[in-house]
Design a protein around this motif. Structure first.
Motif, short mmCIF file in Angstrom:
data_model
loop_
_atom_site.label_atom_id
_atom_site.label_comp_id
_atom_site.label_asym_id
_atom_site.label_seq_id
_atom_site.Cartn_x
_atom_site.Cartn_y
_atom_site.Cartn_z
N CYS A 1 0.86 -1.19 0.00
CA CYS A 1 0.00 0.00 0.00
C CYS A 1 0.90 1.24 0.00
O CYS A 1 1.58 1.51 1.00
CB CYS A 1 -0.90 -0.01 1.23
SG CYS A 1 -1.77 1.56 1.48
N ARG B 1 0.28 4.24 0.44
CA ARG B 1 -0.02 5.15 1.56
C ARG B 1 0.78 4.74 2.81
O ARG B 1 1.30 5.57 3.54
CB ARG B 1 -1.52 5.14 1.83
CG ARG B 1 -1.97 6.04 2.98
CD ARG B 1 -3.48 6.04 3.04
NE ARG B 1 -3.98 6.64 4.26
CZ ARG B 1 -4.23 7.95 4.42
NH1 ARG B 1 -4.00 8.78 3.43
NH2 ARG B 1 -4.70 8.41 5.55
N ALA C 1 -6.45 7.28 1.35
CA ALA C 1 -6.70 5.91 1.81
C ALA C 1 -7.63 5.22 0.82
O ALA C 1 -8.60 5.81 0.35
CB ALA C 1 -7.31 5.93 3.19
N LYS C 2 -7.29 4.01 0.50
CA LYS C 2 -8.10 3.23 -0.45
C LYS C 2 -8.33 1.87 0.18
O LYS C 2 -7.37 1.20 0.56
CB LYS C 2 -7.29 3.08 -1.75
CG LYS C 2 -8.07 2.71 -2.96
CD LYS C 2 -7.19 2.87 -4.18
CE LYS C 2 -7.18 1.59 -4.99
NZ LYS C 2 -6.17 1.63 -6.04
N CYS D 1 -6.32 5.64 9.28
CA CYS D 1 -6.94 5.85 7.97
C CYS D 1 -8.46 5.88 8.03
O CYS D 1 -9.09 6.60 7.27
CB CYS D 1 -6.52 4.74 7.01
SG CYS D 1 -4.79 4.80 6.53
N TRP D 2 -9.04 5.07 8.91
CA TRP D 2 -10.49 4.84 8.80
C TRP D 2 -11.32 5.25 10.02
O TRP D 2 -12.54 5.12 10.00
CB TRP D 2 -10.76 3.36 8.49
CG TRP D 2 -10.07 2.93 7.23
CD1 TRP D 2 -9.04 2.04 7.13
CD2 TRP D 2 -10.34 3.38 5.90
NE1 TRP D 2 -8.66 1.91 5.83
CE2 TRP D 2 -9.43 2.73 5.05
CE3 TRP D 2 -11.26 4.28 5.33
CZ2 TRP D 2 -9.41 2.94 3.68
CZ3 TRP D 2 -11.24 4.48 3.97
CH2 TRP D 2 -10.32 3.82 3.16
N VAL E 1 -6.04 -5.81 2.84
CA VAL E 1 -5.02 -5.75 3.90
C VAL E 1 -5.35 -4.70 4.97
O VAL E 1 -4.81 -4.75 6.07
CB VAL E 1 -3.63 -5.54 3.26
CG1 VAL E 1 -3.40 -4.10 2.89
CG2 VAL E 1 -2.53 -6.04 4.18
N CYS E 2 -6.24 -3.75 4.68
CA CYS E 2 -6.61 -2.73 5.67
C CYS E 2 -7.07 -3.37 6.98
O CYS E 2 -6.83 -2.84 8.06
CB CYS E 2 -7.73 -1.83 5.15
SG CYS E 2 -7.26 -0.74 3.80
N TYR F 1 -2.12 0.83 10.61
CA TYR F 1 -2.56 2.22 10.39
C TYR F 1 -4.08 2.32 10.23
O TYR F 1 -4.58 3.41 9.93
CB TYR F 1 -1.92 2.78 9.12
CG TYR F 1 -0.44 3.09 9.24
CD1 TYR F 1 0.02 4.13 10.04
CD2 TYR F 1 0.49 2.35 8.52
CE1 TYR F 1 1.36 4.43 10.12
CE2 TYR F 1 1.85 2.64 8.60
CZ TYR F 1 2.28 3.67 9.40
OH TYR F 1 3.61 3.97 9.48
N ALA F 2 -4.81 1.21 10.39
CA ALA F 2 -6.25 1.21 10.08
C ALA F 2 -7.00 2.30 10.83
O ALA F 2 -7.84 3.00 10.26
CB ALA F 2 -6.83 -0.16 10.39
N CYS G 1 -4.05 -3.94 9.00
CA CYS G 1 -3.02 -2.90 8.96
C CYS G 1 -2.96 -2.11 10.28
O CYS G 1 -3.99 -1.73 10.83
CB CYS G 1 -3.32 -1.94 7.80
SG CYS G 1 -2.13 -0.60 7.68
S1 SF4 Z 1 -5.30 1.03 6.51
FE1 SF4 Z 1 -3.19 0.52 5.90
S2 SF4 Z 1 -3.47 -0.66 4.00
FE2 SF4 Z 1 -5.39 0.45 4.35
S3 SF4 Z 1 -5.17 2.41 3.23
FE3 SF4 Z 1 -4.48 2.76 5.35
S4 SF4 Z 1 -2.27 2.47 5.26
FE4 SF4 Z 1 -3.11 1.48 3.42
#
Ligand code: SF4
Length: 170
Positions: A21, A23, A153-154, A168-169, A158-159, A164-165, A162
């Motif tokens: 990824c 990102r 973030a896409k 990112c989310w 694997v998110c 970093y989840a 991850c």
């Molecule tokens: S959660 Fe991890 S894998 Fe998903 S977009 Fe963020 S950095 Fe990338």
């Protein structure tokens, strides 16, 4: 281009993240470290420790930490240990990058990807095609980390695992 990031050393770990990824690679290169208590990070550490419990064989070259470098039949071999082959394409690029770094340092080596839990080994050589391939990846990673902002973030499978989840989310 940000001058600070022109001088950042690319590491094998960064190449691995880039292939999984982009990102993640950007976040890592900008010192935004993931959650150290994340279950996947702890599990990876444990497998690494169990597999090489007899001593620390890590070799550091130009900022990259190679799991192990041994001499076999007069030739240097770089080992990379992974907990599973799920990200084999990324692991292959990471190991090719180590062979590229060895080559740049005047050391010719081949590589072995080890999956202790699967009892499997994949062997790699740095031929002309692989050298061209990894050189292009290094150029792409340099362009990525020089960006002021990370790629958006896409959601990818694997998110879910991850570290970093939350970043990112959440
Ligand atoms: S959660 Fe991890 S894998 Fe998903 S977009 Fe963020 S950095 Fe990338």
């Amino acid at each position: 281009m940000d001058e600070l990031f022109e001088s950042v050393s690319i590491t094998g770990t960064m190449v691995w993240y880039y292939a999984v990824c982009p990102r993640e690679a950007w976040l890592l290169s900008h010192q935004l470290t993931p959650d150290e208590d994340d279950e996947n990070i702890r599990m990876g550490r444990r497998i690494h420790e169990d597999s090489y419990a007899r001593g620390n064989h890590e070799v550091v070259l130009a900022g990259s930490k190679m799991d192990r470098v041994v001499r076999k039949g007069g030739k240097l071999v770089v080992y990379e240990v992974k907990k599973s082959s799920r990200h084999e394409a990324s692991a292959r690029l990471q190991l090719l990058f180590y062979l590229f770094q060895m080559h740049e340092a005047g050391l010719e080596a081949s590589g072995e990807l080890h999956y202790p839990e699967e009892k499997r080994v994949v062997r790699l050589e740095l031929g002309d095609a692989e050298l061209k391939e990894i050189s292009a990846v290094v150029a792409e990673v340099r362009t990525l980390i020089a960006r002021d902002l990370p790629p958006p973030a896409k959601r990818i499978p694997v998110c879910r695992q991850c570290a970093y989840a939350e970043f990112c989310w959440a």
